[in-house]
Write a protein that holds these residues in place. Sequence first.
Motif, PDB file in Angstrom:
ATOM      1  N   TYR A 101      10.001 -19.370  -5.668  1.00  0.00           N
ATOM      2  CA  TYR A 101       9.499 -18.000  -5.845  1.00  0.00           C
ATOM      3  C   TYR A 101       8.893 -17.406  -4.583  1.00  0.00           C
ATOM      4  O   TYR A 101       8.066 -16.497  -4.649  1.00  0.00           O
ATOM      5  CB  TYR A 101       8.520 -17.938  -7.033  1.00  0.00           C
ATOM      6  N   LEU A 102       9.341 -17.894  -3.425  1.00  0.00           N
ATOM      7  CA  LEU A 102       8.999 -17.199  -2.183  1.00  0.00           C
ATOM      8  C   LEU A 102       9.794 -15.901  -2.101  1.00  0.00           C
ATOM      9  O   LEU A 102       9.292 -14.873  -1.637  1.00  0.00           O
ATOM     10  CB  LEU A 102       9.306 -18.096  -0.978  1.00  0.00           C
ATOM     11  N   PHE A 103      11.052 -15.950  -2.545  1.00  0.00           N
ATOM     12  CA  PHE A 103      11.823 -14.740  -2.802  1.00  0.00           C
ATOM     13  C   PHE A 103      11.591 -14.385  -4.261  1.00  0.00           C
ATOM     14  O   PHE A 103      11.900 -15.180  -5.146  1.00  0.00           O
ATOM     15  CB  PHE A 103      13.311 -14.972  -2.546  1.00  0.00           C
ATOM     16  N   ASP A 104      11.007 -13.225  -4.520  1.00  0.00           N
ATOM     17  CA  ASP A 104      10.676 -12.851  -5.893  1.00  0.00           C
ATOM     18  C   ASP A 104      10.713 -11.333  -6.042  1.00  0.00           C
ATOM     19  O   ASP A 104       9.812 -10.631  -5.587  1.00  0.00           O
ATOM     20  CB  ASP A 104       9.282 -13.371  -6.256  1.00  0.00           C
ATOM     21  N   PRO A 105      11.760 -10.787  -6.656  1.00  0.00           N
ATOM     22  CA  PRO A 105      11.864  -9.329  -6.823  1.00  0.00           C
ATOM     23  C   PRO A 105      10.879  -8.733  -7.821  1.00  0.00           C
ATOM     24  O   PRO A 105      10.906  -7.527  -8.064  1.00  0.00           O
ATOM     25  CB  PRO A 105      13.309  -9.135  -7.318  1.00  0.00           C
ATOM     26  N   GLY A 106       9.996  -9.549  -8.390  1.00  0.00           N
ATOM     27  CA  GLY A 106       9.018  -9.024  -9.344  1.00  0.00           C
ATOM     28  C   GLY A 106       7.749  -8.510  -8.703  1.00  0.00           C
ATOM     29  O   GLY A 106       6.811  -8.115  -9.403  1.00  0.00           O
ATOM     30  N   ILE A 107       7.697  -8.466  -7.364  1.00  0.00           N
ATOM     31  CA  ILE A 107       6.439  -8.144  -6.658  1.00  0.00           C
ATOM     32  C   ILE A 107       6.396  -6.692  -6.162  1.00  0.00           C
ATOM     33  O   ILE A 107       5.712  -6.392  -5.191  1.00  0.00           O
ATOM     34  CB  ILE A 107       6.188  -9.110  -5.491  1.00  0.00           C
ATOM     35  N   GLY A 108       7.083  -5.801  -6.851  1.00  0.00           N
ATOM     36  CA  GLY A 108       7.108  -4.402  -6.419  1.00  0.00           C
ATOM     37  C   GLY A 108       5.725  -3.778  -6.310  1.00  0.00           C
ATOM     38  O   GLY A 108       5.476  -2.943  -5.435  1.00  0.00           O
ATOM     39  N   GLN A 109       4.824  -4.184  -7.184  1.00  0.00           N
ATOM     40  CA  GLN A 109       3.463  -3.639  -7.146  1.00  0.00           C
ATOM     41  C   GLN A 109       2.749  -4.041  -5.859  1.00  0.00           C
ATOM     42  O   GLN A 109       2.020  -3.240  -5.256  1.00  0.00           O
ATOM     43  CB  GLN A 109       2.685  -4.151  -8.366  1.00  0.00           C
ATOM     44  N   LEU A 110       2.974  -5.274  -5.403  1.00  0.00           N
ATOM     45  CA  LEU A 110       2.372  -5.737  -4.148  1.00  0.00           C
ATOM     46  C   LEU A 110       2.970  -4.977  -2.964  1.00  0.00           C
ATOM     47  O   LEU A 110       2.241  -4.592  -2.041  1.00  0.00           O
ATOM     48  CB  LEU A 110       2.616  -7.237  -3.982  1.00  0.00           C
ATOM     49  N   ILE A 111       4.272  -4.749  -2.998  1.00  0.00           N
ATOM     50  CA  ILE A 111       4.924  -3.991  -1.929  1.00  0.00           C
ATOM     51  C   ILE A 111       4.350  -2.578  -1.851  1.00  0.00           C
ATOM     52  O   ILE A 111       4.123  -2.045  -0.771  1.00  0.00           O
ATOM     53  CB  ILE A 111       6.452  -3.960  -2.157  1.00  0.00           C
ATOM     54  N   ALA A 112       4.088  -1.979  -3.019  1.00  0.00           N
ATOM     55  CA  ALA A 112       3.489  -0.644  -3.055  1.00  0.00           C
ATOM     56  C   ALA A 112       2.063  -0.671  -2.499  1.00  0.00           C
ATOM     57  O   ALA A 112       1.649   0.245  -1.777  1.00  0.00           O
ATOM     58  CB  ALA A 112       3.493  -0.108  -4.480  1.00  0.00           C
ATOM     59  N   LEU A 113       1.301  -1.722  -2.827  1.00  0.00           N
ATOM     60  CA  LEU A 113      -0.059  -1.844  -2.309  1.00  0.00           C
ATOM     61  C   LEU A 113      -0.076  -1.848  -0.777  1.00  0.00           C
ATOM     62  O   LEU A 113      -0.977  -1.291  -0.147  1.00  0.00           O
ATOM     63  CB  LEU A 113      -0.708  -3.137  -2.817  1.00  0.00           C
ATOM     64  N   TRP A 114       0.936  -2.454  -0.194  1.00  0.00           N
ATOM     65  CA  TRP A 114       1.008  -2.553   1.258  1.00  0.00           C
ATOM     66  C   TRP A 114       1.596  -1.310   1.911  1.00  0.00           C
ATOM     67  O   TRP A 114       1.706  -1.239   3.143  1.00  0.00           O
ATOM     68  CB  TRP A 114       1.798  -3.799   1.668  1.00  0.00           C
ATOM     69  N   GLY A 115       2.002  -0.338   1.116  1.00  0.00           N
ATOM     70  CA  GLY A 115       2.468   0.923   1.669  1.00  0.00           C
ATOM     71  C   GLY A 115       3.927   0.961   2.060  1.00  0.00           C
ATOM     72  O   GLY A 115       4.343   1.816   2.846  1.00  0.00           O
ATOM     73  N   PHE A 116       4.727   0.047   1.466  1.00  0.00           N
ATOM     74  CA  PHE A 116       6.144   0.017   1.809  1.00  0.00           C
ATOM     75  C   PHE A 116       7.028   0.623   0.727  1.00  0.00           C
ATOM     76  O   PHE A 116       8.240   0.436   0.742  1.00  0.00           O
ATOM     77  CB  PHE A 116       6.582  -1.419   2.118  1.00  0.00           C
ATOM     78  N   HIS A 117       6.455   1.332  -0.227  1.00  0.00           N
ATOM     79  CA  HIS A 117       7.230   2.109  -1.190  1.00  0.00           C
ATOM     80  C   HIS A 117       7.223   3.551  -0.720  1.00  0.00           C
ATOM     81  O   HIS A 117       6.355   4.337  -1.068  1.00  0.00           O
ATOM     82  CB  HIS A 117       6.629   2.003  -2.601  1.00  0.00           C
ATOM     83  N   GLY A 118       8.197   3.916   0.053  1.00  0.00           N
ATOM     84  CA  GLY A 118       8.282   5.264   0.585  1.00  0.00           C
ATOM     85  C   GLY A 118       9.070   5.267   1.876  1.00  0.00           C
ATOM     86  O   GLY A 118       9.387   4.220   2.446  1.00  0.00           O
ATOM     87  N   ASP A 119       9.388   6.448   2.339  1.00  0.00           N
ATOM     88  CA  ASP A 119      10.159   6.570   3.573  1.00  0.00           C
ATOM     89  C   ASP A 119       9.293   6.386   4.812  1.00  0.00           C
ATOM     90  O   ASP A 119       9.794   6.034   5.882  1.00  0.00           O
ATOM     91  CB  ASP A 119      10.854   7.939   3.614  1.00  0.00           C
ATOM     92  N   LEU A 120       7.986   6.625   4.677  1.00  0.00           N
ATOM     93  CA  LEU A 120       7.062   6.429   5.794  1.00  0.00           C
ATOM     94  C   LEU A 120       6.210   5.210   5.510  1.00  0.00           C
ATOM     95  O   LEU A 120       5.591   5.097   4.458  1.00  0.00           O
ATOM     96  CB  LEU A 120       6.165   7.666   5.973  1.00  0.00           C
ATOM     97  N   TRP A 121       6.192   4.277   6.431  1.00  0.00           N
ATOM     98  CA  TRP A 121       5.403   3.063   6.276  1.00  0.00           C
ATOM     99  C   TRP A 121       4.121   3.230   7.073  1.00  0.00           C
ATOM    100  O   TRP A 121       4.138   3.394   8.287  1.00  0.00           O
ATOM    101  CB  TRP A 121       6.203   1.855   6.772  1.00  0.00           C
ATOM    102  N   GLN A 122       3.013   3.186   6.376  1.00  0.00           N
ATOM    103  CA  GLN A 122       1.749   3.439   7.058  1.00  0.00           C
ATOM    104  C   GLN A 122       0.602   2.784   6.305  1.00  0.00           C
ATOM    105  O   GLN A 122       0.730   2.441   5.128  1.00  0.00           O
ATOM    106  CB  GLN A 122       1.501   4.949   7.159  1.00  0.00           C
ATOM    107  N   GLY A 123      -0.505   2.577   7.003  1.00  0.00           N
ATOM    108  CA  GLY A 123      -1.687   1.968   6.411  1.00  0.00           C
ATOM    109  C   GLY A 123      -2.487   2.974   5.618  1.00  0.00           C
ATOM    110  O   GLY A 123      -2.035   4.096   5.400  1.00  0.00           O
ATOM    111  N   PRO A 124      -3.681   2.571   5.213  1.00  0.00           N
ATOM    112  CA  PRO A 124      -4.274   1.270   5.518  1.00  0.00           C
ATOM    113  C   PRO A 124      -3.715   0.155   4.635  1.00  0.00           C
ATOM    114  O   PRO A 124      -3.198   0.428   3.557  1.00  0.00           O
ATOM    115  CB  PRO A 124      -5.756   1.507   5.202  1.00  0.00           C
ATOM    116  N   PRO A 125      -3.812  -1.098   5.085  1.00  0.00           N
ATOM    117  CA  PRO A 125      -3.398  -2.223   4.246  1.00  0.00           C
ATOM    118  C   PRO A 125      -4.349  -2.362   3.068  1.00  0.00           C
ATOM    119  O   PRO A 125      -5.475  -1.840   3.108  1.00  0.00           O
ATOM    120  CB  PRO A 125      -3.490  -3.423   5.193  1.00  0.00           C
ATOM    121  N   PRO A 126      -3.941  -3.046   2.018  1.00  0.00           N
ATOM    122  CA  PRO A 126      -4.828  -3.211   0.856  1.00  0.00           C
ATOM    123  C   PRO A 126      -6.038  -4.071   1.203  1.00  0.00           C
ATOM    124  O   PRO A 126      -6.014  -4.864   2.150  1.00  0.00           O
ATOM    125  CB  PRO A 126      -3.929  -3.897  -0.175  1.00  0.00           C
TER     126      PRO A 126
END
Length: 326
Positions: A101-126
């Motif tokens: 489970y190092l590769f795990d497509p169920g972590i979309g919420q974590l990806i969103a927390l880090w700001g990678f859900h969108g066309d612009l990737w920007q902080g702040p980090p969670p």
Amino acid sequence: MLHACSRPANRLLDAYKAQIIVFGTEVDLTLYHPDQAVINQAIATINADFQAFHHEWHAWEKGGIISKINQAIAAGQTIQIADSIRAFIEKSQRLSAASDYLFDPGIGQLIALWGFHGDLWQGPPPSALQISEWLSQRPSIKDITFDDRQQLHCSNRQVQLDFGGNAKGLALDLALQSLQAAKIEHALVSIGGDMKALGNKPQEHAWQVAIQNPQQPQNVIASLPLYGGESVVTSGTYQRFYQWQGQRYSHILNPNTGYPADGFASVTVLHADATTADSAATALLIAGPQNWRRIAQQMGIEMAFCIRHSGTFEQTKAMEKRLKLI
């Protein structure tokens, strides 16, 4: 967006080239066939399929199937899905389990927390608290099950599917199936540099693939021959990231820590199945120097090339025989 074909030709030895803008990147097609009408129709079909695929499989594209599944999971509801969607989710579950489970497509919420859900990737980090709260729930694709009526169930409402780690591999596999159905025997499809070959390059034994130097992406560090039916995928921390207060944060996240992976700068995997190659490249990068060989063996990967941030590298014996350093 589709760029028109270049170099129209009447002989099989001449390549037809086209470019599609989709998945937030460039899709390059190199096709060989004596009939330009066949080529044009194949390219148009792939373009239409890829545009529809992007809409359906994009994690935050409203109206797509993944968005609908995520909405149902968040609401604690079941949802009816097609056989093809179930098959891909179950395949992703098998690949995830093999990767510990190092590769795990169920972590979309974590990806969103880090700001990678969108066309612009920007902080702040969670914050550390946000990550800790997410880890306490540890959403995973393994929380999803199906019943006999083709209904998707999920035992964890925090699961949010994001197939950014292997959807391009699926797209490559589907594109090759489409080309084969069109009776095209020689082609190379590249999605943002991830490739799958159909047949061999005419008058040559193999297609030649260049591997970027993570420290200087404009330069090539190695070349790799790619034969018909093979795919090659690279996952890198240098490809998608943002800077925040002097620190760089990559989009490849370790689900076990909640933080970006930093063991390798890039990992290149060669495998017949592009979906498997795509999933494994992500998993091996997250696994890092200590664990990548074990994870590769569990996922059935015989050819892998891993580059550290220092510029040193590690590779499997099979890859060492195939790859040529530059």
